[in-house]
Design a protein around this motif. Structure first.
Motif, PDB file in Angstrom:
ATOM      1  N   GLN A 101      42.097  -5.526  -2.617  1.00 37.26           N
ATOM      2  CA  GLN A 101      41.161  -5.909  -1.575  1.00 37.26           C
ATOM      3  C   GLN A 101      41.911  -6.076  -0.244  1.00 37.26           C
ATOM      4  N   LEU A 102      41.561  -5.245   0.733  1.00 36.55           N
ATOM      5  CA  LEU A 102      42.201  -5.295   2.038  1.00 36.55           C
ATOM      6  C   LEU A 102      41.290  -6.010   3.029  1.00 36.55           C
ATOM      7  N   ASN A 103      41.871  -6.923   3.811  1.00 42.67           N
ATOM      8  CA  ASN A 103      41.123  -7.634   4.837  1.00 42.67           C
ATOM      9  C   ASN A 103      41.029  -6.765   6.092  1.00 42.67           C
ATOM     10  N   VAL A 104      39.807  -6.502   6.524  1.00 46.89           N
ATOM     11  CA  VAL A 104      39.576  -5.574   7.632  1.00 46.89           C
ATOM     12  C   VAL A 104      39.173  -6.353   8.882  1.00 46.89           C
ATOM     13  N   VAL A 105      39.910  -6.116   9.979  1.00 46.32           N
ATOM     14  CA  VAL A 105      39.682  -6.819  11.237  1.00 46.32           C
ATOM     15  C   VAL A 105      39.038  -5.874  12.248  1.00 46.32           C
ATOM     16  N   GLU A 159      53.737  -6.085   5.156  1.00 41.39           N
ATOM     17  CA  GLU A 159      53.497  -6.033   3.710  1.00 41.39           C
ATOM     18  C   GLU A 159      52.285  -6.871   3.312  1.00 41.39           C
ATOM     19  N   SER A 160      51.479  -7.249   4.299  1.00 46.91           N
ATOM     20  CA  SER A 160      50.313  -8.082   4.029  1.00 46.91           C
ATOM     21  C   SER A 160      49.125  -7.222   3.591  1.00 46.91           C
ATOM     22  N   GLN A 161      48.007  -7.886   3.322  1.00 47.58           N
ATOM     23  CA  GLN A 161      46.762  -7.198   2.987  1.00 47.58           C
ATOM     24  C   GLN A 161      45.804  -7.205   4.177  1.00 47.58           C
ATOM     25  N   TRP A 162      46.356  -7.415   5.375  1.00 46.73           N
ATOM     26  CA  TRP A 162      45.559  -7.400   6.594  1.00 46.73           C
ATOM     27  C   TRP A 162      45.716  -6.053   7.301  1.00 46.73           C
ATOM     28  N   GLY A 163      44.590  -5.536   7.765  1.00 45.88           N
ATOM     29  CA  GLY A 163      44.608  -4.293   8.519  1.00 45.88           C
ATOM     30  C   GLY A 163      43.681  -4.387   9.714  1.00 45.88           C
ATOM     31  N   ILE A 164      44.028  -3.728  10.806  1.00 49.05           N
ATOM     32  CA  ILE A 164      43.193  -3.723  12.014  1.00 49.05           C
ATOM     33  C   ILE A 164      42.608  -2.322  12.198  1.00 49.05           C
ATOM     34  N   GLU A 165      41.312  -2.299  12.508  1.00 52.52           N
ATOM     35  CA  GLU A 165      40.623  -1.025  12.659  1.00 52.52           C
ATOM     36  C   GLU A 165      40.992  -0.374  13.997  1.00 52.52           C
ATOM     37  N   CYS A 166      41.028   0.932  14.010  1.00 52.60           N
ATOM     38  CA  CYS A 166      41.275   1.658  15.261  1.00 52.60           C
ATOM     39  C   CYS A 166      40.421   2.911  15.296  1.00 52.60           C
ATOM     40  N   HIS A 167      40.239   3.435  16.500  1.00 51.01           N
ATOM     41  CA  HIS A 167      39.396   4.613  16.672  1.00 51.01           C
ATOM     42  C   HIS A 167      40.177   5.914  16.525  1.00 51.01           C
ATOM     43  N   THR A 168      41.359   5.984  17.165  1.00 45.85           N
ATOM     44  CA  THR A 168      42.161   7.204  17.096  1.00 45.85           C
ATOM     45  C   THR A 168      43.631   6.864  16.898  1.00 45.85           C
ATOM     46  N   LEU A 169      44.334   7.776  16.270  1.00 43.39           N
ATOM     47  CA  LEU A 169      45.786   7.685  16.125  1.00 43.39           C
ATOM     48  C   LEU A 169      46.416   8.671  17.106  1.00 43.39           C
ATOM     49  N   HIS A 173      53.472  -7.875  18.236  1.00 36.92           N
ATOM     50  CA  HIS A 173      54.381  -8.731  17.464  1.00 36.92           C
ATOM     51  C   HIS A 173      53.640  -9.020  16.160  1.00 36.92           C
ATOM     52  N   VAL A 174      53.913  -8.216  15.138  1.00 38.48           N
ATOM     53  CA  VAL A 174      53.104  -8.212  13.924  1.00 38.48           C
ATOM     54  C   VAL A 174      53.130  -9.563  13.210  1.00 38.48           C
ATOM     55  N   GLN A 175      54.290 -10.195  13.103  1.00 39.88           N
ATOM     56  CA  GLN A 175      54.366 -11.465  12.385  1.00 39.88           C
ATOM     57  C   GLN A 175      53.517 -12.539  13.052  1.00 39.88           C
ATOM     58  N   GLU A 176      53.531 -12.593  14.378  1.00 37.18           N
ATOM     59  CA  GLU A 176      52.715 -13.572  15.085  1.00 37.18           C
ATOM     60  C   GLU A 176      51.232 -13.222  14.975  1.00 37.18           C
ATOM     61  N   LEU A 177      50.920 -11.946  14.982  1.00 38.71           N
ATOM     62  CA  LEU A 177      49.542 -11.508  14.807  1.00 38.71           C
ATOM     63  C   LEU A 177      49.024 -11.919  13.430  1.00 38.71           C
ATOM     64  N   LEU A 178      49.847 -11.741  12.410  1.00 40.17           N
ATOM     65  CA  LEU A 178      49.465 -12.143  11.056  1.00 40.17           C
ATOM     66  C   LEU A 178      49.251 -13.648  10.962  1.00 40.17           C
ATOM     67  N   THR A 179      50.088 -14.415  11.655  1.00 43.42           N
ATOM     68  CA  THR A 179      49.933 -15.869  11.636  1.00 43.42           C
ATOM     69  C   THR A 179      48.562 -16.279  12.156  1.00 43.42           C
ATOM     70  N   LEU A 180      48.129 -15.657  13.250  1.00 45.54           N
ATOM     71  CA  LEU A 180      46.825 -15.971  13.817  1.00 45.54           C
ATOM     72  C   LEU A 180      45.695 -15.532  12.887  1.00 45.54           C
ATOM     73  N   LEU A 181      45.822 -14.367  12.289  1.00 41.52           N
ATOM     74  CA  LEU A 181      44.790 -13.891  11.378  1.00 41.52           C
ATOM     75  C   LEU A 181      44.663 -14.810  10.164  1.00 41.52           C
ATOM     76  N   GLN A 182      45.792 -15.234   9.627  1.00 41.86           N
ATOM     77  CA  GLN A 182      45.774 -16.129   8.471  1.00 41.86           C
ATOM     78  C   GLN A 182      45.225 -17.507   8.812  1.00 41.86           C
TER      79      GLN A 182
END
Length: 248
Positions: free
Chosen positions: A157-161, A185-195, A231-240
């Motif tokens: 189960q992936l958490n979708v932001v 390595e988390s189960q958090w992912g952020i949605e995007c429109h284009t790569l 800054h992925v680690q800080e972003l994860l902290t806020l999401l968690q």
């Protein structure tokens, strides 16, 4: 979204990020200073202790000290009288604060560039957990508006932001997201429109931050591309913690 609207959105959002990064908290380029640039650490203040006035030891003072020592000795020898240690009120212990630390990549490092509602973001590949084609997302009751729901991928189960609602709470996404950018390595992912793709960045191409400010998730700005480096680690902290860019 038209190209003109995308350009204006990128300019407005980039300017809002720059307004949060003052010159006192941004490192200079290596070309502007002979010293090597390293991510700064916030100094922990040392408590200022009162300085006692020097005491002149006289014969009368010596006699008083001997009497005091004799009294203390008697108290220690009596087991029924507990010894009480009194800490002076003016001397307070200082607990170390959590120190924000920026990412420390190599002099050159690859990064992935992607867009969210016309705004470009970059994430170092060392902090990229993967990219998935967005599939069915199941919403969950009682979650913040920026939490789209969960997506099942290989029995996980992936958490979708909803990245638009998270990074730009005043806006709403008007287009379908296409991809899910996984964070570390988390189960958090952020949605995007284009790569957009990957590119190797040099250390001096980034306007690095020395302090977290109001945007601890922002490691710096890619100057030429005018985009935010995450800054992925800080972003994860806020999401968690269940909060978005505005702490909501």
């Amino acid at each position: 979204m038209s190209q003109a609207s995308q350009a204006k959105a990128m300019q407005d959002y980039f300017q809002s990020l720059l307004n949060d990064v003052d010159t006192s908290e941004v490192k200079s380029d290596p070309s502007e200073t002979p010293m090597a640039i390293q991510p700064a650490r916030m100094a922990i203040p040392e408590p200022e202790l009162p300085v006692a006035e020097p005491t002149v030891v006289t014969q009368e003072r010596t006699l008083q000290l001997n009497q005091l020592l004799s009294t203390v000795s008697n108290v220690v020898e009596a087991p029924e009288e507990p010894t009480v240690i009194v800490v002076p009120a003016e001397v307070e212990s200082v607990q170390p604060e959590s120190v924000w630390q920026n990412i420390s990549p190599e002099k050159e490092f690859p990064a992935l560039f992607f867009t969210v509602s016309g705004i470009t973001f970059a994430v170092p590949l060392t902090d990229l957990g993967g990219i998935h084609q967005l599939q069915k997302v199941t919403p969950l009751f009682g979650k913040p508006e920026w939490f789209s729901g969960v997506m099942t991928h290989r029995d996980t189960q992936l958490n979708v932001v909803d990245s638009t609602r998270w990074f730009m709470p005043e806006q709403q996404n008007s287009e379908d997201y296409q991809y899910l950018v996984m964070l570390g390595e988390s189960q958090w992912g952020i949605e995007c429109h284009t790569l957009i793709g990957t590119e190797t960045l040099r250390y001096e191409q980034i306007k690095w931050r020395d302090k977290p400010g109001k945007r601890p998730w922002l490691a710096g700005m890619v100057k030429e591309k005018r985009c935010a480096l995450l800054h992925v680690q800080e972003l994860l902290t806020l999401l968690q913690q269940g909060v978005n860019i505005d702490g909501q």
